[in-house]
Motif scaffolding. Sequence first.
Motif, PDB file in Angstrom:
ATOM      1  N   GLN A 226       2.056 -15.473   6.977  1.00 58.54           N
ATOM      2  CA  GLN A 226       2.304 -15.127   5.408  1.00 58.54           C
ATOM      3  C   GLN A 226       0.966 -14.531   5.062  1.00 58.54           C
ATOM      4  OE1 GLN A 226       5.418 -15.056   4.286  1.00 58.54           O
ATOM      5  NE2 GLN A 226       4.534 -14.280   2.236  1.00 58.54           N
ATOM      6  N   ARG A 227       0.038 -15.112   4.910  1.00 59.24           N
ATOM      7  CA  ARG A 227      -1.209 -14.616   4.621  1.00 59.24           C
ATOM      8  C   ARG A 227      -1.543 -13.462   5.217  1.00 59.24           C
ATOM      9  NH1 ARG A 227      -4.837 -13.345   0.941  1.00 59.24           N
ATOM     10  NH2 ARG A 227      -7.113 -12.937   1.845  1.00 59.24           N
ATOM     11  N   LEU A 228      -1.475 -13.160   6.585  1.00 59.30           N
ATOM     12  CA  LEU A 228      -1.602 -11.968   7.148  1.00 59.30           C
ATOM     13  C   LEU A 228      -0.567 -10.717   6.798  1.00 59.30           C
ATOM     14  CD1 LEU A 228      -3.049 -10.195   9.531  1.00 59.30           C
ATOM     15  CD2 LEU A 228      -1.506 -11.132  11.005  1.00 59.30           C
ATOM     16  N   SER A 229       0.416 -11.125   6.440  1.00 65.29           N
ATOM     17  CA  SER A 229       1.589 -10.245   5.947  1.00 65.29           C
ATOM     18  C   SER A 229       1.172  -9.684   4.727  1.00 65.29           C
ATOM     19  CB  SER A 229       2.972 -11.019   6.027  1.00 65.29           C
ATOM     20  OG  SER A 229       3.630  -9.993   5.324  1.00 65.29           O
ATOM     21  N   ALA A 230       0.414 -10.596   3.857  1.00 69.97           N
ATOM     22  CA  ALA A 230      -0.047 -10.099   2.484  1.00 69.97           C
ATOM     23  C   ALA A 230      -1.107  -9.314   2.611  1.00 69.97           C
ATOM     24  CB  ALA A 230      -0.150 -11.407   1.624  1.00 69.97           C
ATOM     25  N   VAL A 231      -1.997  -9.673   3.500  1.00 70.97           N
ATOM     26  CA  VAL A 231      -3.251  -8.746   3.583  1.00 70.97           C
ATOM     27  C   VAL A 231      -2.594  -7.237   4.120  1.00 70.97           C
ATOM     28  CG1 VAL A 231      -5.046  -8.260   5.064  1.00 70.97           C
ATOM     29  CG2 VAL A 231      -4.823 -10.455   4.095  1.00 70.97           C
ATOM     30  N   ARG A 232      -1.696  -7.080   5.016  1.00 73.98           N
ATOM     31  CA  ARG A 232      -1.235  -6.059   5.535  1.00 73.98           C
ATOM     32  C   ARG A 232      -0.741  -5.278   4.407  1.00 73.98           C
ATOM     33  NH1 ARG A 232      -4.481  -5.358   9.933  1.00 73.98           N
ATOM     34  NH2 ARG A 232      -3.487  -6.332  11.652  1.00 73.98           N
ATOM     35  N   GLN A 233       0.068  -5.994   3.409  1.00 72.27           N
ATOM     36  CA  GLN A 233       0.983  -5.178   2.541  1.00 72.27           C
ATOM     37  C   GLN A 233      -0.206  -4.669   1.452  1.00 72.27           C
ATOM     38  OE1 GLN A 233       3.883  -4.458   2.121  1.00 72.27           O
ATOM     39  NE2 GLN A 233       5.080  -6.216   3.346  1.00 72.27           N
ATOM     40  N   ASP A 234      -1.293  -5.343   1.374  1.00 73.01           N
ATOM     41  CA  ASP A 234      -2.367  -4.715   0.141  1.00 73.01           C
ATOM     42  C   ASP A 234      -3.014  -3.501   0.866  1.00 73.01           C
ATOM     43  OD1 ASP A 234      -2.000  -6.577  -1.792  1.00 73.01           O
ATOM     44  OD2 ASP A 234      -3.858  -7.710  -1.231  1.00 73.01           O
ATOM     45  N   ASP A 235      -3.326  -3.518   2.366  1.00 77.37           N
ATOM     46  CA  ASP A 235      -3.803  -2.552   2.921  1.00 77.37           C
ATOM     47  C   ASP A 235      -2.957  -1.105   2.878  1.00 77.37           C
ATOM     48  OD1 ASP A 235      -6.335  -3.649   3.357  1.00 77.37           O
ATOM     49  OD2 ASP A 235      -5.751  -4.349   5.250  1.00 77.37           O
ATOM     50  N   MET A 236      -1.570  -1.419   2.993  1.00 74.57           N
ATOM     51  CA  MET A 236      -0.878  -0.200   3.052  1.00 74.57           C
ATOM     52  C   MET A 236      -0.674   0.386   1.839  1.00 74.57           C
ATOM     53  SD  MET A 236       0.315  -0.096   6.155  1.00 74.57           S
ATOM     54  CE  MET A 236       1.411   1.227   5.685  1.00 74.57           C
ATOM     55  N   ALA A 237      -1.023  -0.245   0.523  1.00 73.28           N
ATOM     56  CA  ALA A 237      -0.939   0.394  -0.553  1.00 73.28           C
ATOM     57  C   ALA A 237      -1.910   1.438  -0.741  1.00 73.28           C
ATOM     58  CB  ALA A 237      -1.235  -0.647  -1.849  1.00 73.28           C
ATOM     59  N   PHE A 238      -3.124   1.331   0.050  1.00 70.88           N
ATOM     60  CA  PHE A 238      -4.089   2.647   0.111  1.00 70.88           C
ATOM     61  C   PHE A 238      -3.229   3.813   0.434  1.00 70.88           C
ATOM     62  CE2 PHE A 238      -7.702   4.760   1.831  1.00 70.88           C
ATOM     63  CZ  PHE A 238      -8.634   4.466   0.860  1.00 70.88           C
ATOM     64  N   TYR A 239      -2.390   3.903   1.486  1.00 68.33           N
ATOM     65  CA  TYR A 239      -1.603   5.189   1.805  1.00 68.33           C
ATOM     66  C   TYR A 239      -0.642   5.502   0.857  1.00 68.33           C
ATOM     67  CZ  TYR A 239      -3.675   3.477   6.200  1.00 68.33           C
ATOM     68  OH  TYR A 239      -4.525   3.021   7.293  1.00 68.33           O
ATOM     69  N   ASP A 240      -0.157   4.636   0.071  1.00 67.17           N
ATOM     70  CA  ASP A 240       0.788   5.011  -0.979  1.00 67.17           C
ATOM     71  C   ASP A 240      -0.247   5.664  -2.091  1.00 67.17           C
ATOM     72  OD1 ASP A 240       3.239   4.031   0.257  1.00 67.17           O
ATOM     73  OD2 ASP A 240       2.669   1.895  -0.583  1.00 67.17           O
ATOM     74  N   VAL A 241      -1.322   5.546  -2.228  1.00 65.19           N
ATOM     75  CA  VAL A 241      -2.035   6.033  -3.349  1.00 65.19           C
ATOM     76  C   VAL A 241      -2.294   7.547  -2.753  1.00 65.19           C
ATOM     77  CG1 VAL A 241      -4.506   6.165  -4.335  1.00 65.19           C
ATOM     78  CG2 VAL A 241      -3.129   4.145  -4.153  1.00 65.19           C
ATOM     79  N   ILE A 242      -2.682   7.628  -1.480  1.00 61.31           N
ATOM     80  CA  ILE A 242      -2.576   9.022  -1.087  1.00 61.31           C
ATOM     81  C   ILE A 242      -1.650   9.910  -1.147  1.00 61.31           C
ATOM     82  CG2 ILE A 242      -3.197  10.260   1.115  1.00 61.31           C
ATOM     83  CD1 ILE A 242      -4.855   8.092   2.240  1.00 61.31           C
ATOM     84  N   LYS A 243      -0.396   9.241  -0.770  1.00 59.69           N
ATOM     85  CA  LYS A 243       0.914  10.043  -1.029  1.00 59.69           C
ATOM     86  C   LYS A 243       1.102  10.575  -2.572  1.00 59.69           C
ATOM     87  CE  LYS A 243       4.836   7.749  -1.266  1.00 59.69           C
ATOM     88  NZ  LYS A 243       6.024   6.972  -1.009  1.00 59.69           N
ATOM     89  N   SER A 244       0.790   9.653  -3.340  1.00 65.11           N
ATOM     90  CA  SER A 244       1.121   9.660  -4.820  1.00 65.11           C
ATOM     91  C   SER A 244       0.282  10.972  -5.515  1.00 65.11           C
ATOM     92  CB  SER A 244       0.882   8.762  -5.652  1.00 65.11           C
ATOM     93  OG  SER A 244       1.698   7.628  -5.265  1.00 65.11           O
ATOM     94  N   VAL A 245      -0.934  11.072  -4.734  1.00 65.43           N
ATOM     95  CA  VAL A 245      -1.887  12.136  -5.453  1.00 65.43           C
ATOM     96  C   VAL A 245      -1.442  13.547  -4.712  1.00 65.43           C
ATOM     97  CG1 VAL A 245      -4.209  12.804  -5.439  1.00 65.43           C
ATOM     98  CG2 VAL A 245      -3.782  10.438  -5.706  1.00 65.43           C
TER      99      VAL A 245
END
Length: 288
Positions: A226-245
Motif C-alpha cells: 500500500q505504501r509503495l502504491s501511494a509513492v508511485r501515485q505521488d510520482d505519477m502526478a509529476f507527469y500530469d503536471v507536464i501534460k497540463s502545462v
Amino acid sequence: MFGALGIVLTLLMVFGGYALAGGKMGVILHALPFEMMIIGGASIGSYILSNSGAILKETIPSLIRSFKGPVWHGQDHEDLLCLLFQLLRMARSSPVELEEHIENPENSEIFKTYPRILNNAEAVSIIADTMRSASLNYDDPYQVEDMLSKRIALIKEEQMHVPHALQSLADALPALGIVAAVLGVIKTMGSIDQPPEVLGEMIGSALVGTFLGVFLAYGLVAPIAQRLSAVRQDDMAFYDVIKSVLVAGLQQHATNLCVEVGRQSAPEHVRPSFVSLETALREIKRAA
C-alpha cells in the motif's frame, strides 16, 4: 524513517503484548526457523513463479523506494514549471532554436539547469516528444491531451506492477501459513503416543505457521504494498503536471497562465507557492 518506525512498532506491540500476557516466546522461537522456511520459501517461490523477470528485477529497488518515499518533491515541481516556462516561451519566440533543445536534451543548457529532471528519461521524453509533435503541426489540444493521457496511463500501469504483485503475495500468505500449520498437525499426529506436554508443544509450534502467515500478510507485506502504491501515485502526478502545462500551451494561453495551470494541478503537499514560483520566473526573465 516512518516505514522503519511502523515495522518496529508493529513487532513491539504484537510480541510485547504476547509476552506480557504470559505467552512463552520459547515456543515461537523454536518453531520460527522451520515455519519461516516453509512459508518464506513457498512465498518467494510463488512470487518468482507468478511474475515476469522485469517485475522480479524491479522488486528490491521498489521496496527501497517504499521506505525512501517519492522521487519528486516540491522543489522538483517548481523546477519543472520553470523548465516548461522557458521551453514554451522559446517555442513562441524562436521555434528553430527550440528544436536544438528538444532533439538533444542532454546537451541543452536549459535542461542542464535542472539535472534531476534531465536524469529522468521518461519525463524528458514526454516533454520532447510533445513539443516535437507540436512543431510538426500535430497541435490539436484535445488530441494531444488524449495522447498524453494514454501514455501516462501506460506508465502508471507499469509502475503499479510491483505493488500489485506484493499485494497478491500478501493475499496468499495466510493460505501458506495454513499449509505450514497443517504440516505441523500431520507431524503431531505422527507422534500421538507422546505425553500431553510434548503434544501441546508440537501443536503450539504448528499454530505458529498460521500466526506467521496472517502476521506477515497484514502486518508487513500488505502495508508495504500500500505504501509503495501511494509513492508511485505521488510520482505519477509529476507527469500530469507536464501534460497540463503543454496542453495549456497548445491552447495558446499566455505562458505564465500555462505554468499556473500546471502549478494548480500539482498535489497540494508538493505544490510550489504562487509567490515562490513567481519569484523563480522573474529570475529567469531577468537572466534572459
